[in-house]
Design a protein around this motif. Structure first.
Motif, PDB file in Angstrom:
ATOM      1  N   LEU A 249       0.822  -1.205   0.000  1.00 20.61           N
ATOM      2  CA  LEU A 249       0.000   0.000   0.000  1.00 20.61           C
ATOM      3  C   LEU A 249       0.858   1.258   0.000  1.00 20.61           C
ATOM      4  O   LEU A 249       0.838   2.051   0.951  1.00 20.61           O
ATOM      5  N   PRO A 250       1.622   1.498  -1.060  1.00 19.06           N
ATOM      6  CA  PRO A 250       2.384   2.749  -1.127  1.00 19.06           C
ATOM      7  C   PRO A 250       1.436   3.937  -1.193  1.00 19.06           C
ATOM      8  O   PRO A 250       0.299   3.821  -1.673  1.00 19.06           O
ATOM      9  N   SER A 251       1.882   5.071  -0.706  1.00 18.48           N
ATOM     10  CA  SER A 251       1.007   6.242  -0.673  1.00 18.48           C
ATOM     11  C   SER A 251       1.740   7.486  -1.141  1.00 18.48           C
ATOM     12  O   SER A 251       2.974   7.563  -1.115  1.00 18.48           O
ATOM     13  N   SER A 252       0.956   8.451  -1.564  1.00 18.36           N
ATOM     14  CA  SER A 252       1.480   9.751  -1.962  1.00 18.36           C
ATOM     15  C   SER A 252       0.488  10.806  -1.512  1.00 18.36           C
ATOM     16  O   SER A 252      -0.705  10.719  -1.834  1.00 18.36           O
ATOM     17  N   GLY A 253       0.966  11.761  -0.732  1.00 16.32           N
ATOM     18  CA  GLY A 253       0.079  12.794  -0.222  1.00 16.32           C
ATOM     19  C   GLY A 253      -1.006  12.254   0.682  1.00 16.32           C
ATOM     20  O   GLY A 253      -2.105  12.810   0.738  1.00 16.32           O
ATOM     21  N   GLY A 254      -0.715  11.157   1.356  1.00 14.33           N
ATOM     22  CA  GLY A 254      -1.680  10.558   2.278  1.00 14.33           C
ATOM     23  C   GLY A 254      -2.693   9.648   1.610  1.00 14.33           C
ATOM     24  O   GLY A 254      -3.562   9.087   2.286  1.00 14.33           O
ATOM     25  N   ARG A 255      -2.595   9.479   0.286  1.00 15.40           N
ATOM     26  CA  ARG A 255      -3.538   8.622  -0.437  1.00 15.40           C
ATOM     27  C   ARG A 255      -2.806   7.424  -1.046  1.00 15.40           C
ATOM     28  O   ARG A 255      -1.659   7.545  -1.469  1.00 15.40           O
ATOM     29  N   ILE A 256      -3.497   6.308  -1.088  1.00 17.97           N
ATOM     30  CA  ILE A 256      -2.897   5.076  -1.591  1.00 17.97           C
ATOM     31  C   ILE A 256      -2.751   5.143  -3.104  1.00 17.97           C
ATOM     32  O   ILE A 256      -3.690   5.499  -3.819  1.00 17.97           O
ATOM     33  N   VAL A 257      -1.564   4.801  -3.578  1.00 17.91           N
ATOM     34  CA  VAL A 257      -1.277   4.817  -5.015  1.00 17.91           C
ATOM     35  C   VAL A 257      -0.605   3.490  -5.375  1.00 17.91           C
ATOM     36  O   VAL A 257       0.478   3.185  -4.897  1.00 17.91           O
ATOM     37  N   GLY A 258      -1.240   2.715  -6.222  1.00 18.27           N
ATOM     38  CA  GLY A 258      -0.664   1.435  -6.638  1.00 18.27           C
ATOM     39  C   GLY A 258      -0.945   0.309  -5.666  1.00 18.27           C
ATOM     40  O   GLY A 258      -0.078  -0.539  -5.419  1.00 18.27           O
ATOM     41  N   ALA A 259      -2.151   0.247  -5.117  1.00 23.22           N
ATOM     42  CA  ALA A 259      -2.496  -0.793  -4.148  1.00 23.22           C
ATOM     43  C   ALA A 259      -2.465  -2.175  -4.787  1.00 23.22           C
ATOM     44  O   ALA A 259      -2.929  -2.374  -5.911  1.00 23.22           O
ATOM     45  N   ARG A 260      -1.898  -3.137  -4.067  1.00 24.20           N
ATOM     46  CA  ARG A 260      -1.904  -4.542  -4.488  1.00 24.20           C
ATOM     47  C   ARG A 260      -2.212  -5.400  -3.264  1.00 24.20           C
ATOM     48  O   ARG A 260      -1.524  -5.294  -2.240  1.00 24.20           O
ATOM     49  N   ILE A 261      -3.228  -6.236  -3.377  1.00 33.18           N
ATOM     50  CA  ILE A 261      -3.599  -7.160  -2.314  1.00 33.18           C
ATOM     51  C   ILE A 261      -3.593  -8.564  -2.892  1.00 33.18           C
ATOM     52  O   ILE A 261      -4.203  -8.813  -3.940  1.00 33.18           O
ATOM     53  N   ALA A 262      -2.882  -9.473  -2.232  1.00 36.07           N
ATOM     54  CA  ALA A 262      -2.791 -10.861  -2.690  1.00 36.07           C
ATOM     55  C   ALA A 262      -3.385 -11.787  -1.641  1.00 36.07           C
ATOM     56  O   ALA A 262      -3.237 -11.558  -0.440  1.00 36.07           O
ATOM     57  N   LEU A 263      -4.037 -12.843  -2.127  1.00 40.84           N
ATOM     58  CA  LEU A 263      -4.690 -13.808  -1.247  1.00 40.84           C
ATOM     59  C   LEU A 263      -4.202 -15.216  -1.566  1.00 40.84           C
ATOM     60  O   LEU A 263      -4.100 -15.587  -2.739  1.00 40.84           O
ATOM     61  N   GLY A 264      -3.935 -15.990  -0.532  1.00 41.87           N
ATOM     62  CA  GLY A 264      -3.594 -17.396  -0.697  1.00 41.87           C
ATOM     63  C   GLY A 264      -4.697 -18.275  -0.162  1.00 41.87           C
ATOM     64  O   GLY A 264      -5.385 -17.912   0.802  1.00 41.87           O
ATOM     65  N   ALA A 265      -4.915 -19.449  -0.783  1.00 39.37           N
ATOM     66  CA  ALA A 265      -5.975 -20.410  -0.448  1.00 39.37           C
ATOM     67  C   ALA A 265      -7.360 -19.875  -0.779  1.00 39.37           C
ATOM     68  O   ALA A 265      -8.357 -20.409  -0.312  1.00 39.37           O
ATOM     69  N   MET A 266      -7.408 -18.829  -1.589  1.00 42.43           N
ATOM     70  CA  MET A 266      -8.690 -18.298  -2.062  1.00 42.43           C
ATOM     71  C   MET A 266      -8.897 -18.602  -3.534  1.00 42.43           C
ATOM     72  O   MET A 266      -9.823 -18.099  -4.164  1.00 42.43           O
ATOM     73  N   ALA A 267      -8.024 -19.434  -4.099  1.00 41.23           N
ATOM     74  CA  ALA A 267      -8.119 -19.919  -5.475  1.00 41.23           C
ATOM     75  C   ALA A 267      -7.077 -21.020  -5.613  1.00 41.23           C
ATOM     76  O   ALA A 267      -6.350 -21.323  -4.657  1.00 41.23           O
ATOM     77  N   ALA A 268      -6.978 -21.595  -6.791  1.00 39.42           N
ATOM     78  CA  ALA A 268      -6.026 -22.688  -7.000  1.00 39.42           C
ATOM     79  C   ALA A 268      -4.583 -22.221  -6.858  1.00 39.42           C
ATOM     80  O   ALA A 268      -3.695 -23.008  -6.490  1.00 39.42           O
ATOM     81  N   THR A 269      -4.319 -20.962  -7.163  1.00 42.24           N
ATOM     82  CA  THR A 269      -3.014 -20.347  -6.951  1.00 42.24           C
ATOM     83  C   THR A 269      -3.232 -19.007  -6.266  1.00 42.24           C
ATOM     84  O   THR A 269      -4.360 -18.509  -6.216  1.00 42.24           O
ATOM     85  N   PRO A 270      -2.187 -18.394  -5.711  1.00 47.03           N
ATOM     86  CA  PRO A 270      -2.358 -17.053  -5.146  1.00 47.03           C
ATOM     87  C   PRO A 270      -2.946 -16.091  -6.176  1.00 47.03           C
ATOM     88  O   PRO A 270      -2.568 -16.118  -7.352  1.00 47.03           O
TER      89      PRO A 270
END
Length: 272
Positions: free
Chosen positions: A191-212
């Protein structure tokens, strides 16, 4: 069925052997391959090894970090410059597994394993591979979605950009047996941020599909916004979109869908 072991001095030779023999598997730390052999997997007739020191090379001197495929989780934990990955490496197995298991091997770990791969997906890592067709760099998302087709290649290393601060990367593993149990689910967020706002958010989940997989709808709910209660609630509401969790002995798909939002909220708010 007899198994032939072939050891090479260079990664290119090992990659060529993997590409030329359909029944060959690469042996790194052995936590996946040896388990398969011990359980009677007759699809493996040749084990390929490489003593190339480049596979255990670690470059943490700049903002772009490179981790050799043969680097163990114990070594990750011993490297101060990789402190942001210590919670990830420390959540994988017990000391014996961490001393043997490798970063490259974890990319091939089946669900509900592969916790390090979940973190690498959140960090937008690049996988360097060698095959009979030459060397190439593969985005982590492409690698994970097509790894069955890439089994004939040799992973050389992974590279990623160091998170800009301690709050930019977050990781959470839910397991019934601690500290070394397989995952009910794994979550990682960059969750990198710029000016207090999130820029370029990436969320990954494991065991929520056949692969991450990435939680793209949750990412969209966060993008460009301040990480406040309303933004977190929107991300939580979208957490299951695009997922297809598994049923296994640890949890049902229904349970995983029910609780992923709870754990995403805890991850985003920094709760233990």
């Amino acid at each position: 069925m007899p198994v032939t072991v072939k050891t090479f001095t260079t990664s290119s030779e090992a990659a060529a052997a993997l590409s030329s023999e359909r029944d060959a598997r690469y042996l790194g730390g052995g936590t996946l391959v040896m388990r398969a052999l011990n359980e009677g997997d007759v699809s493996v007739s040749t084990i390929v090894r490489a003593t190339d020191r480049a596979l255990t090379h670690l470059d943490v001197a700049s903002s772009r970090i490179t981790i050799g495929a043969g680097v163990t989780f114990a070594r990750v934990l011993a490297e101060r410059e990789l402190a942001f990955l210590h919670p990830v490496a420390g959540s994988i197995g017990g000391p014996a597994v961490r001393n043997m298991g490798t970063v490259g091997g974890n990319l091939f770990a089946p669900t509900p394993f592969g916790d390090f791969a979940v973190a690498l997906l959140a960090l937008d890592a690049t996988v360097a591979m060698q095959s009979g067709y030459g060397a190439r760099d593969v985005p982590i998302e492409e690698f994970l979605s097509g790894r069955a087709r890439l089994a004939g290649g040799l992973v050389l290393s992974v590279s990623l950009v160091r998170p800009p601060g301690p709050e930019a990367f977050r990781y959470r593993k839910i397991a019934r047996i601690k500290p070394k149990g397989a995952s009910v689910m794994t979550l990682a967020a960059h969750l990198p941020s710029s000016g207090g706002r999130i820029v370029g958010a990436r969320i990954a989940l494991g065991a929520m599909a056949a692969t991450p997989v990435r939680a793209r709808a949750a990412e969209r709910a966060l993008e460009g916004r301040v990480l406040d209660a309303a933004t977190i609630a929107a991300a939580v509401a979208a957490a299951t979109e695009g997922t297809s969790p598994i049923d296994d002995s640890l949890a049902s798909a229904w349970y995983r869908r029910e609780v992923v939002g709870v754990h995403l909220r805890r991850l985003l708010t920094g709760q233990e």
